[in-house]
Design a protein around this motif. Sequence first.
Motif, short mmCIF file in Angstrom:
data_model
loop_
_atom_site.label_atom_id
_atom_site.label_comp_id
_atom_site.label_asym_id
_atom_site.label_seq_id
_atom_site.Cartn_x
_atom_site.Cartn_y
_atom_site.Cartn_z
N GLY A 1 -64.54 34.45 49.92
CA GLY A 1 -65.25 35.62 50.38
C GLY A 1 -66.73 35.52 50.07
N LEU A 2 -67.37 36.68 49.92
CA LEU A 2 -68.79 36.75 49.60
C LEU A 2 -68.92 36.97 48.10
CD1 LEU A 2 -69.89 39.11 52.53
CD2 LEU A 2 -69.51 36.64 52.56
N THR A 3 -69.12 35.91 47.36
CA THR A 3 -69.13 35.97 45.90
C THR A 3 -70.55 35.84 45.37
OG1 THR A 3 -68.66 33.60 45.82
CG2 THR A 3 -66.78 35.09 45.69
N GLY A 4 -71.25 36.97 45.32
CA GLY A 4 -72.61 36.97 44.78
C GLY A 4 -73.68 36.61 45.78
N THR A 5 -73.30 36.28 47.02
CA THR A 5 -74.26 35.96 48.08
C THR A 5 -73.71 36.56 49.38
OG1 THR A 5 -73.25 33.88 48.81
CG2 THR A 5 -74.76 33.78 46.93
N THR A 6 -74.43 36.31 50.48
CA THR A 6 -73.92 36.71 51.78
C THR A 6 -73.33 35.53 52.53
OG1 THR A 6 -76.14 36.40 52.74
CG2 THR A 6 -75.53 38.63 52.00
N GLY A 7 -73.21 34.38 51.86
CA GLY A 7 -72.57 33.21 52.44
C GLY A 7 -71.10 33.16 52.06
N PHE A 8 -70.25 32.71 53.00
CA PHE A 8 -68.82 32.63 52.74
C PHE A 8 -68.53 31.42 51.86
CE2 PHE A 8 -64.40 31.57 53.68
CZ PHE A 8 -63.80 32.82 53.57
N THR A 9 -67.76 31.66 50.78
CA THR A 9 -67.48 30.61 49.81
C THR A 9 -66.00 30.56 49.47
OG1 THR A 9 -69.66 30.92 48.80
CG2 THR A 9 -68.04 29.70 47.51
N ILE A 10 -65.47 29.36 49.32
CA ILE A 10 -64.13 29.15 48.80
C ILE A 10 -64.27 28.47 47.44
CG2 ILE A 10 -61.91 27.99 49.12
CD1 ILE A 10 -62.34 28.17 52.09
N SER B 1 -61.34 30.12 34.26
CA SER B 1 -62.64 30.23 33.59
C SER B 1 -63.69 29.32 34.22
CB SER B 1 -62.50 29.90 32.10
OG SER B 1 -61.64 30.82 31.45
N ASN B 2 -63.30 28.10 34.52
CA ASN B 2 -64.21 27.11 35.11
C ASN B 2 -63.97 27.06 36.62
OD1 ASN B 2 -65.31 26.00 32.51
ND2 ASN B 2 -63.14 25.51 32.21
N TRP B 3 -65.02 27.40 37.37
CA TRP B 3 -64.90 27.49 38.81
C TRP B 3 -65.84 26.51 39.49
CZ3 TRP B 3 -61.54 30.80 41.40
CH2 TRP B 3 -60.87 31.73 40.60
N SER B 4 -65.42 26.01 40.63
CA SER B 4 -66.28 25.16 41.45
C SER B 4 -66.27 25.68 42.88
CB SER B 4 -65.82 23.70 41.43
OG SER B 4 -64.51 23.57 41.97
N ASP B 5 -67.45 25.65 43.52
CA ASP B 5 -67.56 26.05 44.92
C ASP B 5 -67.11 24.88 45.79
OD1 ASP B 5 -68.57 28.38 43.96
OD2 ASP B 5 -70.63 28.04 44.59
N ALA B 6 -65.85 24.92 46.21
CA ALA B 6 -65.31 23.82 47.00
C ALA B 6 -65.95 23.77 48.38
CB ALA B 6 -63.80 23.95 47.11
N LEU B 7 -66.18 24.96 48.97
CA LEU B 7 -66.75 25.00 50.31
C LEU B 7 -67.62 26.24 50.43
CD1 LEU B 7 -66.79 23.71 53.16
CD2 LEU B 7 -64.90 25.23 53.75
N ALA B 8 -68.87 26.05 50.83
CA ALA B 8 -69.81 27.16 51.00
C ALA B 8 -70.46 27.04 52.37
CB ALA B 8 -70.87 27.15 49.91
N LEU B 9 -70.45 28.13 53.14
CA LEU B 9 -71.03 28.14 54.49
C LEU B 9 -72.31 28.95 54.49
CD1 LEU B 9 -67.76 28.71 56.55
CD2 LEU B 9 -68.86 26.55 55.97
N ASP B 10 -73.40 28.32 54.89
CA ASP B 10 -74.70 28.98 54.94
C ASP B 10 -74.69 30.03 56.05
OD1 ASP B 10 -77.51 29.45 55.84
OD2 ASP B 10 -77.94 28.07 54.20
N PRO B 11 -74.98 31.31 55.75
CA PRO B 11 -74.91 32.35 56.78
C PRO B 11 -75.97 32.20 57.87
CG PRO B 11 -75.84 33.24 54.77
CD PRO B 11 -75.37 31.87 54.44
N ALA B 12 -77.07 31.50 57.57
CA ALA B 12 -78.15 31.35 58.56
C ALA B 12 -77.88 30.20 59.52
CB ALA B 12 -79.48 31.15 57.84
N THR B 13 -77.37 29.07 59.00
CA THR B 13 -77.19 27.88 59.82
C THR B 13 -75.75 27.56 60.14
OG1 THR B 13 -77.11 26.41 57.88
CG2 THR B 13 -79.29 26.93 58.80
N GLY B 14 -74.82 28.08 59.32
CA GLY B 14 -73.41 27.77 59.50
C GLY B 14 -73.01 26.42 58.96
N THR B 15 -73.94 25.70 58.33
CA THR B 15 -73.62 24.39 57.78
C THR B 15 -72.87 24.52 56.46
OG1 THR B 15 -75.80 24.30 56.74
CG2 THR B 15 -75.56 23.27 58.89
N ALA B 16 -72.12 23.47 56.11
CA ALA B 16 -71.23 23.50 54.96
C ALA B 16 -71.76 22.66 53.81
CB ALA B 16 -69.84 23.01 55.36
N SER B 17 -71.44 23.09 52.60
CA SER B 17 -71.73 22.33 51.38
C SER B 17 -70.64 22.63 50.39
CB SER B 17 -73.11 22.70 50.82
OG SER B 17 -73.13 24.08 50.44
N GLY B 18 -70.71 22.00 49.21
CA GLY B 18 -69.70 22.25 48.19
C GLY B 18 -69.08 20.97 47.70
#
Length: 358
Positions: A178-187, A194-211
């Motif tokens: 969901g939207l966890t602290g930003t307006t970009g969609f994140t898994i 306790s220890n979390w990693s952003d496996a997939l993050a989608l930039d809301p402006a460009t739609g490109t993926a990172s993570g």
Amino acid sequence: MSQNSPRLNLPFIQPSQAQKHVTHNEALRHLDLVVQLSLIATDAVTPPATPAQGDIHALGAAPTGDWAGQGGKLAAWLDNGWVFFDPSLGWRAWDQGASVLKLWDGSNWIAPPAGTQNLEGVGIGTSYDDTNKLAVRANATLLSHDGAGHQLKINKAAAGETASLLFQSEWTGHAEMGLTGTTGFTIKVSPDGSNWSDALALDPATGTASGTAIQQNASDTTTGRLMRADYGYGPGNLLGSVQENAGTPTGAVIERGSNVNGDYVRFADGTQICTARLNPTDCTTATGGGFTSAEATWTFPMPFAAGSVPALSGDGGDTNRFAAWGTPSTTQVSFKVQSFTSGAAMVAPGAVAIGRWF
């Protein structure tokens, strides 16, 4: 003056009435039935074989036996016989069979309407608390359409807040999207909550993926990671301009081109092949047992890497001819075409240079 009360139809004691106790007791018996009304069952159709004194049944539309023709009425067992009377609009009764409160709406016994606005909380199969105002304990939860589509909306107050779905095991979080602290969609994923990693993050402006699930750089070959379009190869970038950064390919796999000096092919690993059919050469100058042309120069269609020396090969362009190459530079090489045949005609020699472009 009426002889019966307007609401409960209780008989009044009349002036100069004989045996007043009969009327009085009849009214008391009626009150005993309807006050704190409790029903053995609702929508009953078959009289019980051994009813108990004071039992009351709410009859269905088409009862049978001793109840025939009394649909919709209340049937009370009193003094070894059934007494029938009509419920009035708004009467409330406890349904002993269903263990629920029922309300007579004039036609049916229904569940009393309940207020559902601005509730403090709702617990279904469990209890809600100050954080989880809606709590459901069940094997599944169904949210269906009302004739078309259906949207489940999770809204947050500000961009820095969270609007997400959290997946837990034994109350320990292991996945969140969901939207966890930003307006970009994140898994996000976690092995311990306790220890979390952003496996997939989608930039809301460009739609490109990172993570962490995405290829991190061009040389990243971590098993299980998703390949980036700019780091991997496919029909869209197999052919194009080859490039490199510190020895790592960053462009296409194969680059092919030509100009006035010949053709060239470059590969992503640094290999470069230059070819050309050079200008015709006339072997007219005698040298020993044959003839040779004047010295000519081949400028490579693409330069080779600084400090490298390409390997040369080629042909004289005809039978009994061969090319003699000088020492090449990164950009050109001198050559002569020799022939073992006197008076040879002018022909175009072929040339090949193989080396590296980086």
